[in-house]
Design a protein around this motif. Structure first.
Motif, mmCIF file in Angstrom:
data_model
loop_
_atom_site.group_PDB
_atom_site.id
_atom_site.type_symbol
_atom_site.label_atom_id
_atom_site.label_comp_id
_atom_site.label_asym_id
_atom_site.label_seq_id
_atom_site.Cartn_x
_atom_site.Cartn_y
_atom_site.Cartn_z
ATOM 1 N N ASP A 152 -4.586 -11.297 4.053
ATOM 2 C CA ASP A 152 -5.178 -10.121 4.691
ATOM 3 C C ASP A 152 -4.623 -8.823 4.117
ATOM 4 O O ASP A 152 -5.116 -7.752 4.457
ATOM 5 C CB ASP A 152 -4.914 -10.146 6.196
ATOM 6 C CG ASP A 152 -5.654 -11.288 6.885
ATOM 7 O OD1 ASP A 152 -6.774 -11.612 6.433
ATOM 8 O OD2 ASP A 152 -5.113 -11.857 7.854
ATOM 9 N N ARG A 153 -3.614 -8.933 3.260
ATOM 10 C CA ARG A 153 -2.971 -7.745 2.701
ATOM 11 C C ARG A 153 -2.824 -7.878 1.186
ATOM 12 O O ARG A 153 -1.706 -7.969 0.663
ATOM 13 C CB ARG A 153 -1.606 -7.515 3.356
ATOM 14 C CG ARG A 153 -1.711 -7.185 4.837
ATOM 15 C CD ARG A 153 -0.363 -7.043 5.504
ATOM 16 N NE ARG A 153 -0.521 -6.681 6.907
ATOM 17 C CZ ARG A 153 0.477 -6.568 7.776
ATOM 18 N NH1 ARG A 153 1.733 -6.810 7.386
ATOM 19 N NH2 ARG A 153 0.246 -6.241 9.033
ATOM 20 N N PRO A 154 -3.923 -7.910 0.455
ATOM 21 C CA PRO A 154 -3.827 -8.016 -1.001
ATOM 22 C C PRO A 154 -3.213 -6.758 -1.608
ATOM 23 O O PRO A 154 -3.353 -5.663 -1.052
ATOM 24 C CB PRO A 154 -5.284 -8.185 -1.441
ATOM 25 C CG PRO A 154 -6.074 -7.564 -0.336
ATOM 26 C CD PRO A 154 -5.320 -7.841 0.922
ATOM 27 N N PRO A 155 -2.554 -6.884 -2.735
ATOM 28 C CA PRO A 155 -1.945 -5.717 -3.382
ATOM 29 C C PRO A 155 -3.004 -4.813 -3.997
ATOM 30 O O PRO A 155 -4.127 -5.243 -4.285
ATOM 31 C CB PRO A 155 -1.059 -6.334 -4.458
ATOM 32 C CG PRO A 155 -1.715 -7.639 -4.773
ATOM 33 C CD PRO A 155 -2.284 -8.134 -3.476
ATOM 34 N N LEU A 156 -2.647 -3.570 -4.192
ATOM 35 C CA LEU A 156 -3.513 -2.629 -4.888
ATOM 36 C C LEU A 156 -3.422 -2.866 -6.392
ATOM 37 O O LEU A 156 -2.360 -3.209 -6.913
ATOM 38 C CB LEU A 156 -3.087 -1.191 -4.583
ATOM 39 C CG LEU A 156 -3.252 -0.726 -3.133
ATOM 40 C CD1 LEU A 156 -2.564 0.620 -2.936
ATOM 41 C CD2 LEU A 156 -4.718 -0.638 -2.739
ATOM 42 N N SER A 157 -4.524 -2.651 -7.077
ATOM 43 C CA SER A 157 -4.555 -2.752 -8.531
ATOM 44 C C SER A 157 -4.587 -1.348 -9.116
ATOM 45 O O SER A 157 -5.599 -0.638 -9.005
ATOM 46 C CB SER A 157 -5.778 -3.538 -8.994
ATOM 47 O OG SER A 157 -5.963 -3.399 -10.389
#
Length: 264
Positions: A6-11
């Motif tokens: 639910d909390r993917p990293p920013l690219s």
């Protein structure tokens, strides 16, 4: 590989590819003490301008009156922007936090379909609970000041992770969208649009004041203002003046904690 789906990293690479041309640089770091502090230091040691710094986690985030807050990893948009505002009257700088608040409110409304509004000067609220804090700090004063605009937007924080019970997050408020990539892109576009229009108007605040009034739930409310130094003002918040100060029964307030009081 990240553990919380639910909390993917920013690219950073993807954000740079879609970055509004207003900005010159964008960086994403895994962790820092304070994105504002980092850009304040950079402003004094370089000629950087229109620089965006985003942290996946902050350990010493700063709010107004030097309040400290910590952001859980990948649960917020913790972002600062370094700007050099050429030709602005120093007295007009008081409007920069309000302009940023307008941009955040419009982003939340347009992207998430949540009816956010502003509590003076720049707290973003949903149903009376704080969703986002904004801190603007002057790095170098003068006729062409360097300033740092900091935004802390709660995205997927749970009730247990909220810094105070009076806070909330987009997920808790039932947002249709909680994708931080989408939110960052939209917020940077909104902020760039507002700043570009403001500069093109030779830093006039006429249009900004109208937009701010439409989004500010403080105006017309009975409020209590706790001022620096201990003074307290209670009365009706009537308007904002040409410098962004809150007018309470005719008295201008430039700083302080404002509480909305229940109608008698």
């Amino acid at each position: 590989m990240y553990s919380n789906l639910d909390r993917p990293p920013l690219s950073a690479a993807d954000l740079r590819r879609g970055l509004d041309p207003y900005y010159a640089e964008l960086e994403v770091v895994a962790e820092t003490g304070s994105t504002n502090a980092d850009l304040l230091a950079r402003a004094s040691s370089s000629d950087s301008d229109r620089t965006v710094l985003i942290a996946e986690a902050q350990t010493r985030g700063r709010g107004r009156h030097q309040r400290v807050w910590v952001s859980p990893p990948q649960a917020q948009v913790a972002m600062s922007v370094l700007l050099r505002l050429r030709g602005i009257d120093p007295e007009q700088l008081g409007w920069l936090p309000l302009v940023t608040g307008i941009a955040v409110v419009d982003t939340v409304r347009n992207v998430t379909d949540i009816d956010a509004n502003l509590k003076w000067p720049n707290d973003v609220l949903v149903d009376g609970r704080k969703l986002c804090g904004i801190l603007v700090e002057v790095a170098t004063p003068g006729p062409d000041p360097a300033v740092v605009v900091g935004v802390g937007l709660n995205v997927t924080l749970s009730e247990e992770e909220l810094p105070v019970p009076e806070a909330t997050s987009l997920s808790l408020a039932g947002a249709e969208v909680t994708d931080r990539m989408t939110l960052v892109r939209a917020l940077l576009r909104e902020l760039a649009s507002r700043l570009t229009a403001w500069e093109a108007a030779n830093w006039s605040t006429v249009d900004l004041a109208s937009a701010y009034r439409e989004r500010c739930s403080t105006l017309g409310a009975r409020v209590r203002a706790d001022l620096p130094g201990g003074d307290i003002i209670t009365g009706v918040a009537q308007d904002v003046d040409e410098n962004g100060r809150l007018l309470i029964d005719g008295r201008a307030v430039s700083a302080g904690d404002v509480t909305h009081l229940r109608a008698q």
